[in-house]
Design a protein around this motif. Structure first.
Motif, PDB file in Angstrom:
ATOM      1  N   GLN A  24      -3.974  -6.196   0.026  1.00 40.82           N
ATOM      2  CA  GLN A  24      -2.722  -6.647  -0.025  1.00 40.82           C
ATOM      3  C   GLN A  24      -2.378  -7.431   1.353  1.00 40.82           C
ATOM      4  O   GLN A  24      -2.830  -6.682   2.544  1.00 40.82           O
ATOM      5  CB  GLN A  24      -1.566  -5.998  -0.230  1.00 40.82           C
ATOM      6  CG  GLN A  24      -1.598  -5.312  -1.810  1.00 40.82           C
ATOM      7  CD  GLN A  24      -1.295  -6.528  -2.711  1.00 40.82           C
ATOM      8  OE1 GLN A  24      -0.590  -7.285  -2.626  1.00 40.82           O
ATOM      9  NE2 GLN A  24      -1.889  -6.334  -4.075  1.00 40.82           N
TER      10      GLN A  24
ATOM     11  N   CYS B 189       0.442   1.037   1.929  1.00 38.91           N
ATOM     12  CA  CYS B 189      -0.338   2.298   2.146  1.00 38.91           C
ATOM     13  C   CYS B 189      -0.189   3.184   3.125  1.00 38.91           C
ATOM     14  O   CYS B 189      -0.749   3.910   3.515  1.00 38.91           O
ATOM     15  CB  CYS B 189      -1.845   1.990   1.607  1.00 38.91           C
ATOM     16  SG  CYS B 189      -2.602   0.654   2.817  1.00 38.91           S
TER      17      CYS B 189
ATOM     18  N   GLU C   9      -7.547  -0.964   2.613  1.00 39.11           N
ATOM     19  CA  GLU C   9      -7.256  -0.237   1.572  1.00 39.11           C
ATOM     20  C   GLU C   9      -6.996  -0.604   0.131  1.00 39.11           C
ATOM     21  O   GLU C   9      -7.271  -0.346  -0.843  1.00 39.11           O
ATOM     22  CB  GLU C   9      -6.310   0.928   2.055  1.00 39.11           C
ATOM     23  CG  GLU C   9      -6.957   1.584   3.149  1.00 39.11           C
ATOM     24  CD  GLU C   9      -8.158   2.318   2.948  1.00 39.11           C
ATOM     25  OE1 GLU C   9      -8.288   3.040   2.072  1.00 39.11           O
ATOM     26  OE2 GLU C   9      -9.068   2.556   3.639  1.00 39.11           O
ATOM     27  N   CYS C  10      -5.585  -1.423   0.329  1.00 43.38           N
ATOM     28  CA  CYS C  10      -5.033  -2.082  -0.880  1.00 43.38           C
ATOM     29  C   CYS C  10      -5.256  -3.520  -1.161  1.00 43.38           C
ATOM     30  O   CYS C  10      -4.781  -4.087  -2.257  1.00 43.38           O
ATOM     31  CB  CYS C  10      -3.506  -1.461  -0.801  1.00 43.38           C
ATOM     32  SG  CYS C  10      -2.635  -2.555   0.443  1.00 43.38           S
TER      33      CYS C  10
ATOM     34  N   CYS D  38       0.043  -1.689   7.432  1.00 38.71           N
ATOM     35  CA  CYS D  38       0.334  -1.986   6.170  1.00 38.71           C
ATOM     36  C   CYS D  38       1.485  -0.929   5.873  1.00 38.71           C
ATOM     37  O   CYS D  38       1.552   0.106   5.507  1.00 38.71           O
ATOM     38  CB  CYS D  38      -1.216  -1.646   5.342  1.00 38.71           C
ATOM     39  SG  CYS D  38      -0.531  -2.055   3.514  1.00 38.71           S
TER      40      CYS D  38
ATOM     41  N   CYS E 111      -5.090  -5.714   4.109  1.00 44.13           N
ATOM     42  CA  CYS E 111      -5.436  -4.526   4.441  1.00 44.13           C
ATOM     43  C   CYS E 111      -6.485  -4.080   3.750  1.00 44.13           C
ATOM     44  O   CYS E 111      -6.918  -4.577   2.471  1.00 44.13           O
ATOM     45  CB  CYS E 111      -4.114  -3.611   3.640  1.00 44.13           C
ATOM     46  SG  CYS E 111      -4.597  -1.708   3.486  1.00 44.13           S
TER      47      CYS E 111
END
Length: 104
Positions: free
Chosen positions: A64, A32, A61-62, A29, A59
């Motif tokens: 996106q 991040c 985490e984010c 990604c 992703c």
């Protein structure tokens, strides 16, 4: 000789071919800056055999998908026991309510 464009290389390479050769999928990604590695065999359990350029990841985490970059990597003997790989532990069904409108 100039290096081949990575998108052209991935468009000709399928998940099954990557599994047979022993490649590892490297998903990064750009937002991040997190890198995850997957085995093509685990991805084949979730998707049908497609070209690597057509794979879509999000992703974790984010959330996106616009900044995701997929590459292939052939692990060497130095990577054995040192390279962290994300494996498929299992799949579960999520119970989701389905609503419909009725009149009294």
């Amino acid at each position: 000789m100039p290096e081949m464009n990575i998108s052209k290389k991935l468009s000709r390479w399928s998940l099954e071919e990557a599994r047979q050769v022993g490649h590892v999928l490297v998903v990064r990604c750009g937002l991040c800056n997190i890198t995850r590695r997957f085995l093509p065999d685990d991805i084949l359990k979730l998707h049908k055999n497609t070209a690597l350029s057509r794979l879509r990841f999000v992703c974790q985490e984010c959330n996106q998908s616009a900044y995701i970059e997929v590459k292939v990597y052939h692990p060497s003997s130095w990577d054995v026991g040192k390279l962290p790989i994300r494996r498929l532990a299992g799949m579960r069904d999520i119970k989701k309510p389905i609503w419909r409108d009725e009149t009294l």
